[in-house]
Design a protein around this motif. Structure first.
Motif, mmCIF file in Angstrom:
data_model
loop_
_atom_site.group_PDB
_atom_site.id
_atom_site.type_symbol
_atom_site.label_atom_id
_atom_site.label_comp_id
_atom_site.label_asym_id
_atom_site.label_seq_id
_atom_site.Cartn_x
_atom_site.Cartn_y
_atom_site.Cartn_z
ATOM 1 N N GLY A 59 0.901 -1.111 0.046
ATOM 2 C CA GLY A 59 0.022 0.044 -0.059
ATOM 3 C C GLY A 59 1.228 1.234 0.223
ATOM 4 N N ILE A 60 0.902 1.869 1.112
ATOM 5 C CA ILE A 60 1.728 2.922 1.135
ATOM 6 C C ILE A 60 2.129 3.084 2.630
ATOM 7 C CG2 ILE A 60 0.443 4.801 -0.376
ATOM 8 C CD1 ILE A 60 -0.990 5.875 2.065
ATOM 9 N N SER A 61 2.376 2.011 3.081
ATOM 10 C CA SER A 61 2.914 1.883 4.585
ATOM 11 C C SER A 61 4.324 2.318 4.576
ATOM 12 C CB SER A 61 2.452 0.301 5.222
ATOM 13 O OG SER A 61 3.180 -0.656 4.386
ATOM 14 N N THR A 62 5.094 2.085 3.788
ATOM 15 C CA THR A 62 6.364 2.476 3.720
ATOM 16 C C THR A 62 6.885 3.755 3.049
ATOM 17 O OG1 THR A 62 7.307 0.952 1.970
ATOM 18 C CG2 THR A 62 7.057 -0.006 4.309
ATOM 19 N N GLU A 63 5.710 4.460 2.598
ATOM 20 C CA GLU A 63 5.929 5.419 1.800
ATOM 21 C C GLU A 63 6.472 6.708 2.570
ATOM 22 O OE1 GLU A 63 3.593 7.675 -1.932
ATOM 23 O OE2 GLU A 63 2.695 7.783 0.174
ATOM 24 N N THR A 64 7.748 7.459 2.146
ATOM 25 C CA THR A 64 8.356 8.319 2.736
ATOM 26 C C THR A 64 8.016 10.008 2.183
ATOM 27 O OG1 THR A 64 10.261 8.220 1.632
ATOM 28 C CG2 THR A 64 10.365 7.083 3.649
ATOM 29 N N LEU A 65 8.275 10.959 2.850
ATOM 30 C CA LEU A 65 7.896 12.220 2.549
ATOM 31 C C LEU A 65 8.522 12.429 1.096
ATOM 32 C CD1 LEU A 65 8.440 14.100 5.852
ATOM 33 C CD2 LEU A 65 6.357 14.068 4.518
ATOM 34 N N THR A 66 9.742 11.915 0.751
ATOM 35 C CA THR A 66 10.306 12.464 -0.350
ATOM 36 C C THR A 66 9.789 11.547 -1.446
ATOM 37 O OG1 THR A 66 12.231 10.898 0.197
ATOM 38 C CG2 THR A 66 12.594 13.389 0.347
ATOM 39 N N LEU A 67 9.439 10.153 -1.150
ATOM 40 C CA LEU A 67 8.702 9.399 -2.295
ATOM 41 C C LEU A 67 7.285 9.886 -2.465
ATOM 42 C CD1 LEU A 67 8.636 6.998 -4.028
ATOM 43 C CD2 LEU A 67 8.073 5.664 -2.106
ATOM 44 N N PHE A 68 6.837 10.435 -1.600
ATOM 45 C CA PHE A 68 5.162 10.996 -1.522
ATOM 46 C C PHE A 68 5.446 12.397 -2.420
ATOM 47 C CE2 PHE A 68 1.840 13.704 0.819
ATOM 48 C CZ PHE A 68 0.964 13.199 0.023
ATOM 49 N N ALA A 69 6.339 13.085 -2.260
ATOM 50 C CA ALA A 69 6.659 14.236 -3.255
ATOM 51 C C ALA A 69 7.068 13.853 -4.600
ATOM 52 C CB ALA A 69 7.932 15.276 -2.760
ATOM 53 N N TYR A 70 7.735 12.626 -4.893
ATOM 54 C CA TYR A 70 8.034 12.111 -6.288
ATOM 55 C C TYR A 70 6.666 11.977 -6.862
ATOM 56 C CZ TYR A 70 9.290 8.671 -9.642
ATOM 57 O OH TYR A 70 9.440 7.974 -10.918
ATOM 58 N N GLN A 71 5.861 11.121 -6.188
ATOM 59 C CA GLN A 71 4.712 10.398 -6.684
ATOM 60 C C GLN A 71 3.913 11.580 -7.145
ATOM 61 O OE1 GLN A 71 4.122 7.449 -6.943
ATOM 62 N NE2 GLN A 71 5.317 6.222 -5.511
ATOM 63 N N GLU A 72 3.792 12.553 -6.273
ATOM 64 C CA GLU A 72 2.834 13.817 -6.570
ATOM 65 C C GLU A 72 3.436 14.665 -7.872
ATOM 66 O OE1 GLU A 72 -0.346 14.698 -5.554
ATOM 67 O OE2 GLU A 72 -0.357 12.866 -4.207
ATOM 68 N N GLY A 73 4.684 14.836 -7.923
ATOM 69 C CA GLY A 73 5.230 15.702 -8.516
ATOM 70 C C GLY A 73 5.670 15.250 -10.000
ATOM 71 N N PHE A 74 6.155 13.802 -10.219
ATOM 72 C CA PHE A 74 6.750 13.157 -11.681
ATOM 73 C C PHE A 74 5.567 12.296 -12.006
ATOM 74 C CE2 PHE A 74 10.504 14.840 -9.407
ATOM 75 C CZ PHE A 74 11.007 15.625 -10.686
ATOM 76 N N LYS A 75 4.571 11.994 -11.332
ATOM 77 C CA LYS A 75 3.528 10.885 -11.573
ATOM 78 C C LYS A 75 2.475 11.719 -11.975
ATOM 79 C CE LYS A 75 5.654 6.432 -10.349
ATOM 80 N NZ LYS A 75 5.341 5.219 -10.031
ATOM 81 N N LYS A 76 1.879 12.603 -10.948
ATOM 82 C CA LYS A 76 0.564 13.098 -11.104
ATOM 83 C C LYS A 76 0.755 14.738 -11.765
ATOM 84 C CE LYS A 76 -1.288 10.910 -7.315
ATOM 85 N NZ LYS A 76 -2.179 10.905 -5.878
ATOM 86 N N PHE A 77 2.248 15.078 -11.599
ATOM 87 C CA PHE A 77 2.599 16.610 -12.156
ATOM 88 C C PHE A 77 1.622 17.501 -11.474
ATOM 89 C CE2 PHE A 77 3.425 13.407 -15.559
ATOM 90 C CZ PHE A 77 4.949 13.721 -15.879
ATOM 91 N N ASN A 78 1.499 17.323 -10.343
ATOM 92 C CA ASN A 78 0.786 18.424 -9.528
ATOM 93 C C ASN A 78 1.711 19.343 -8.958
ATOM 94 O OD1 ASN A 78 -0.917 19.891 -8.081
ATOM 95 N ND2 ASN A 78 -2.054 18.199 -7.018
ATOM 96 N N LEU A 79 2.469 20.176 -9.545
ATOM 97 C CA LEU A 79 3.648 20.899 -9.293
ATOM 98 C C LEU A 79 3.303 21.742 -8.080
ATOM 99 C CD1 LEU A 79 5.263 21.997 -12.621
ATOM 100 C CD2 LEU A 79 5.325 19.921 -10.956
#
Length: 291
Positions: free
Chosen positions: A238-258
């Motif tokens: 799931g997202i149980s081991t997601e970190t802050l930087t990985l969360f930022a990567y998911q939002e910025g480089f996969k969803k492009f929500n700058l």
């Protein structure tokens, strides 16, 4: 060239201005973007939303879960790195046989790219085909979910972090130990102080300044962890081991929500700054006491 020679400004200022432009411009641009609703895919025109992105983040349970996971990984990993690193540094400072070989071998984990280390760890800890589980099966133990259950996955990530970055702690603390004056220990020996008393009364207090610096550096770096988590678990299960930087990567480089990602980055900066200030404020009285 004298110290007051004006020619020095022709060499210093161009380099200083270039560094400022390279570092300040992205920071200002990111800050302004954090107050905008800006998405590249699908393309949406930039719209000023003020603190809307920050408010949305603070109301998002995922952000708090990710921050808590990152904090657990950072604090547990750094604690183990410091305890193990200090112990090994003390042993090497006693001039154990093969000390030179140990020093060289301790550098190896630091020289390997974190992505490569994570790839190897993922293969070793594979729940079905990993050599570690196969070895345990030979001895009658069941397969363990190293990467598929939250607690085991976090433990695996912490173990890899400890293995790779404990050598840094060892080298820094060993360098500090070798600068301690011998006459203090000779005086303690004349007073029949035990090794344990010498450690808590002499070694640890005198090593406190460098210990604070080493722990602070490793704590900041551990909060920025992304490569190890991305390769080993991808933030799962799931997202149980997601970190802050990985969360930022998911939002910025996969969803492009700058806009949202920029707000997340500055909240991350605030979290790191607060933790650093609290850490230094707590230890400041002890540092002043042992100056």
């Amino acid at each position: 060239m004298t110290r007051n020679d004006p020619i020095k400004h022709f060499f210093i200022w161009p380099a200083l201005l270039i560094v400022l432009v390279i570092s300040i411009f992205p920071l200002i641009y990111s800050l302004t973007t954090s107050f905008m609703s800006l998405r590249l895919v699908p393309p949406i025109p930039a719209r000023f939303v003020g603190f809307g992105n920050y408010a949305e983040l603070l109301q998002n349970p995922r952000f708090w879960n990710v921050a808590w996971t990152t904090t657990i990984i950072a604090f547990v990993a750094v604690t183990l790195q410091y305890v193990i690193g200090f112990s090994v540094a003390l042993a090497l400072n006693r001039r154990v046989p093969g000390e030179g070989l140990f020093r060289v071998s301790f550098l190896v984990p630091m020289l390997v790219a974190p992505v490569a280390v994570a790839l190897i760890a993922r293969q070793i800890l594979n729940p079905t085909m990993g050599p570690l589980n196969e070895l345990m099966t030979v001895f009658g133990f069941p397969n363990l979910p190293f990467l598929t259950q939250t607690r085991w996955a976090i433990g695996a990530i912490i173990s890899v972090e400890v293995w790779q970055w404990t050598p840094f702690v060892i080298l820094m603390l060993l360098a500090g130990l070798q600068t301690l004056p011998e006459d203090v220990y000779e005086a303690a020996a004349l007073e029949n102080a035990s090794p344990w008393q010498q450690f808590w009364g002499i070694t640890f207090p005198m090593m406190l300044p460098i210990s604070v610096a080493v722990v602070f550096i490793r704590l900041i770096e551990s909060y920025k962890i992304i490569d190890t988590v991305f390769v080993m678990t991808g933030g799962g299960p799931g997202i149980s081991t997601e970190t802050l930087t990985l969360f930022a990567y998911q939002e910025g480089f996969k969803k492009f929500n700058l806009g949202y990602t920029s707000a997340l980055s500055f909240l991350f900066l605030i979290v790191i700054t607060v933790i650093g200030l609290v850490y230094l404020a707590i230890l400041k009285p002890y540092l002043e006491k042992h100056k």
